[in-house]
Design a protein around this motif. Sequence first.
Motif, short mmCIF file in Angstrom:
data_model
loop_
_atom_site.label_atom_id
_atom_site.label_comp_id
_atom_site.label_asym_id
_atom_site.label_seq_id
_atom_site.Cartn_x
_atom_site.Cartn_y
_atom_site.Cartn_z
N ALA E 18 0.83 -1.20 0.00
CA ALA E 18 0.00 0.00 0.00
C ALA E 18 0.87 1.25 0.00
O ALA E 18 1.76 1.39 0.84
CB ALA E 18 -0.92 -0.01 1.23
N PHE E 22 4.71 2.68 -4.61
CA PHE E 22 4.96 1.30 -5.04
C PHE E 22 4.48 1.04 -6.47
O PHE E 22 4.77 -0.01 -7.04
CB PHE E 22 4.30 0.30 -4.08
N ASN E 82 2.62 -2.98 5.75
CA ASN E 82 3.21 -3.41 4.48
C ASN E 82 4.24 -4.50 4.74
O ASN E 82 5.10 -4.33 5.61
CB ASN E 82 3.91 -2.23 3.79
N THR E 84 6.90 -5.28 3.24
CA THR E 84 8.03 -5.01 2.35
C THR E 84 9.18 -5.97 2.66
O THR E 84 9.20 -6.64 3.71
CB THR E 84 8.55 -3.58 2.56
N GLU E 86 12.09 -5.16 3.58
CA GLU E 86 12.73 -4.70 4.82
C GLU E 86 11.95 -5.19 6.04
O GLU E 86 12.55 -5.66 7.02
CB GLU E 86 12.78 -3.16 4.85
N VAL E 87 10.62 -5.06 6.00
CA VAL E 87 9.80 -5.47 7.14
C VAL E 87 9.94 -6.98 7.39
O VAL E 87 10.07 -7.43 8.53
CB VAL E 87 8.32 -5.08 6.90
N ILE E 123 18.56 -8.44 -8.75
CA ILE E 123 19.02 -7.05 -8.75
C ILE E 123 18.52 -6.23 -7.57
O ILE E 123 18.66 -5.00 -7.59
CB ILE E 123 18.64 -6.34 -10.08
N ALA E 124 17.96 -6.86 -6.53
CA ALA E 124 17.51 -6.08 -5.37
C ALA E 124 17.43 -6.96 -4.13
O ALA E 124 16.93 -8.09 -4.20
CB ALA E 124 16.13 -5.46 -5.65
N TRP E 125 17.92 -6.45 -3.03
CA TRP E 125 17.82 -7.16 -1.76
C TRP E 125 17.85 -6.16 -0.61
O TRP E 125 18.17 -4.98 -0.79
CB TRP E 125 18.93 -8.21 -1.61
N ALA E 126 17.45 -6.63 0.58
CA ALA E 126 17.41 -5.77 1.76
C ALA E 126 17.90 -6.59 2.94
O ALA E 126 17.96 -7.82 2.89
CB ALA E 126 15.98 -5.28 2.02
N VAL F 5 18.94 -1.39 2.02
CA VAL F 5 18.36 -1.85 0.76
C VAL F 5 19.44 -1.66 -0.31
O VAL F 5 20.18 -0.68 -0.28
CB VAL F 5 17.05 -1.12 0.41
N THR F 6 19.52 -2.62 -1.21
CA THR F 6 20.57 -2.61 -2.23
C THR F 6 19.97 -2.88 -3.60
O THR F 6 19.11 -3.75 -3.73
CB THR F 6 21.62 -3.70 -1.93
N VAL F 7 20.42 -2.13 -4.60
CA VAL F 7 20.01 -2.40 -5.99
C VAL F 7 21.26 -2.57 -6.85
O VAL F 7 22.32 -2.03 -6.54
CB VAL F 7 19.12 -1.27 -6.57
N LEU F 44 12.58 2.67 9.12
CA LEU F 44 11.86 2.62 7.86
C LEU F 44 10.93 3.83 7.76
O LEU F 44 10.52 4.39 8.78
CB LEU F 44 11.05 1.33 7.78
N ASP F 47 6.00 4.00 4.56
CA ASP F 47 5.61 2.90 3.67
C ASP F 47 6.26 1.57 4.07
O ASP F 47 5.95 0.53 3.50
CB ASP F 47 6.02 3.23 2.22
N GLY F 48 7.21 1.65 5.00
CA GLY F 48 7.89 0.41 5.41
C GLY F 48 9.14 0.10 4.61
O GLY F 48 9.56 -1.06 4.55
N VAL F 49 9.74 1.12 4.01
CA VAL F 49 10.97 0.90 3.23
C VAL F 49 12.08 1.84 3.69
O VAL F 49 11.83 2.89 4.29
CB VAL F 49 10.74 1.09 1.72
N VAL F 50 13.32 1.46 3.39
CA VAL F 50 14.47 2.33 3.64
C VAL F 50 14.40 3.52 2.69
O VAL F 50 14.61 4.67 3.07
CB VAL F 50 15.79 1.56 3.43
N VAL F 51 14.13 3.21 1.45
CA VAL F 51 14.07 4.23 0.40
C VAL F 51 13.30 3.61 -0.75
O VAL F 51 13.32 2.39 -0.95
CB VAL F 51 15.49 4.65 -0.04
N ASP F 52 12.60 4.43 -1.49
CA ASP F 52 11.84 3.93 -2.63
C ASP F 52 12.79 3.28 -3.63
O ASP F 52 13.69 3.93 -4.17
CB ASP F 52 11.07 5.09 -3.27
N ILE F 53 12.55 1.98 -3.86
CA ILE F 53 13.48 1.23 -4.70
C ILE F 53 13.44 1.69 -6.15
O ILE F 53 14.45 1.63 -6.86
CB ILE F 53 13.16 -0.29 -4.56
#
Lengths: 132, 132, 132, 132, 132, 132
Positions: E18, E22, E82, E84, E86-87, E123-126, F5-7, F44, F47-53
């Motif tokens: 949400a 996103f 959410n 996510t 990370e969560v 290509i993405a991880w947390a 978070v890593t991309v 976080l 939204d529950g994220v470190v940063v918008d991926i």
Amino acid sequence: MTFTVTVRDHMMIAHSLAGESFGPAQQLHGATFVVDASFAATDLDADGVVVDIGRVTAALAEITGSLTYRNLDEDPRFAGRNTTTEVLCKVIADRLAEQVTSGALAPGQQFQSITVTLHESHIAWASYTRAP
Amino acid sequence: MTFTVTVRDHMMIAHSLAGESFGPAQQLHGATFVVDASFAATDLDADGVVVDIGRVTAALAEITGSLTYRNLDEDPRFAGRNTTTEVLCKVIADRLAEQVTSGALAPGQQFQSITVTLHESHIAWASYTRAP
Amino acid sequence: MTFTVTVRDHMMIAHSLAGESFGPAQQLHGATFVVDASFAATDLDADGVVVDIGRVTAALAEITGSLTYRNLDEDPRFAGRNTTTEVLCKVIADRLAEQVTSGALAPGQQFQSITVTLHESHIAWASYTRAP
Amino acid sequence: MTFTVTVRDHMMIAHSLAGESFGPAQQLHGATFVVDASFAATDLDADGVVVDIGRVTAALAEITGSLTYRNLDEDPRFAGRNTTTEVLCKVIADRLAEQVTSGALAPGQQFQSITVTLHESHIAWASYTRAP
Amino acid sequence: MTFTVTVRDHMMIAHSLAGESFGPAQQLHGATFVVDASFAATDLDADGVVVDIGRVTAALAEITGSLTYRNLDEDPRFAGRNTTTEVLCKVIADRLAEQVTSGALAPGQQFQSITVTLHESHIAWASYTRAP
Amino acid sequence: MTFTVTVRDHMMIAHSLAGESFGPAQQLHGATFVVDASFAATDLDADGVVVDIGRVTAALAEITGSLTYRNLDEDPRFAGRNTTTEVLCKVIADRLAEQVTSGALAPGQQFQSITVTLHESHIAWASYTRAP
């Protein structure tokens, strides 16, 4: 019924690619190619291997050693040719095949095929398979 | 037209390899083999799969479980034979094929081939492909 | 502010692990350890590197070369000690640190830390970090 | 003699799988599929490539873009069908083949085969190979 | 001076996220999370390990087993939150920490930290790191 | 308590490295750098994220896009400097930090650190960590 054995090495080259479809890769740039050389055979030799892994590793290292740390645009071996990932796969596979034919690599072994794969990034790679 | 499905497991064994060409690997040493078992078929079954992935995973785990944490030099199954990466690929593929033949693994499915790949390090691996 | 540089090598050893919690790993078995050696520093040297990658690669290869293709159970260096993945991380890191201290590896560079990671399979690894 | 070129993308979908053999995967769950699309040809084009990697990447991204971030159980394209890893390999390969047939992807190139591999985790993947 | 040990598992879930940022991930979709659980300690135990790898593997499998093959949108444990990447890292790390605190996981060992990393694609991880 | 978070992205460049210790890398050659950009934060966002991926991915792509398919020896931004793997890590991390400072990347988020890792091959990589 096929056995294969594969060894990995790498090389780091500069080049440019001629042709509009290459877009920005027409400019001088470079690549790390992670190189996998694979040998296929129907039978194992008396030691229980497709080919001596030490010899194959040395043969591949000699070939990548002749290409790495160079600007392929200035290498007379590639004059007038694009050194695409696909072309370099063939160059390396052909040299391995020469060593098989000369008996330098695996005297007595009958290979079905040789495959060389070059990984240009984590999202793109190419390969070439030929008779030995 | 070929579908394949592949599952991964691993095993950790000690062994030595007889034959001058193995150099220091003639000494007792060991390996982690990351094992990929692959099944190929022309058609999917009624569920839309090549083979039930749970059954294949269990079948592979049973085989790697019979080999892992052992000194293969003292295993009567390998008396007088080098347990090279290639040979172990064949051993595992043959056992999977037995389970196919007996109907234990995928009754009703017609496989084209079974391939087993063993990765002995980040720079060397071998495989064996056979009819089921 | 920290720079790191990491190089990868591997070694293939036999060993057994004493202690009930190891279960079947109490038997003589083996492992391929993919070894990552990492050096951290606040500043780069005049060439723009943490440490000469050629020297580090050679230093690591010498250490892994002294361990690979051996049965560690019979190695006097490990008498009475379990050669767990964690312990071997420390062994390798300590030897790298000796080379730093002696000035053999990177004279003039001040490292923050050395980390050695050993991957024992695709699903398990360990590491050890120490001051240089 | 075969050249291949492969590009990688991914998609993240929800779905459930009908059939007792799927066990808990009969419940609504999801997957990241890392998607490899591979094109094989006997000859390279005038530029020295199997197929323009930019076009292939775009073609694959369009297809994964039409599938990702969706619940495939509610997608009319899959009504009454299990969206197994194998089935999704075929869906993507078939769409790539349509683009080859229409001349949109690589006019003038004769492909031997198209292979699509979907990795559903670090320990399981499937593929589908078809004529172009 | 820090030792770590890490084990890998995975889980396959459906969810939606949400929040306008996103984009299409607001729709119900899914993910394979490859899960790495890492434990750090200053000292090794009497066996020479950070923590018994068998116990850690079992503890992680129990946690991923309680999450996998589910639609997290309908899981009361995540109501109003959410799920996510990370969560979910934090959820898994917190449960591992509970097992440490209760003495179920590694009685007697003093951990410095627990880190859980979830790879959602190539290509993405947390990750999330916490005190034990 | 730290979330990251890593991309991942990549770039393909030509360059040469000045200094005897570089050996053959003093010649014009090239590299594929697989680039991992990592952001760490204590908390976080809503939204529950470190940063918008999505934003991070776009920010990284803009930076790699300004470097890829170039000969860095002729790039005025690097005049008189070696473009080692370590130096390029710092260049990319510094540009990401500028976008954080300007509020372009993640307004309102407090980062602990930014880490950029460049993989130059399957056996060597470097990283740089800085305050945001």
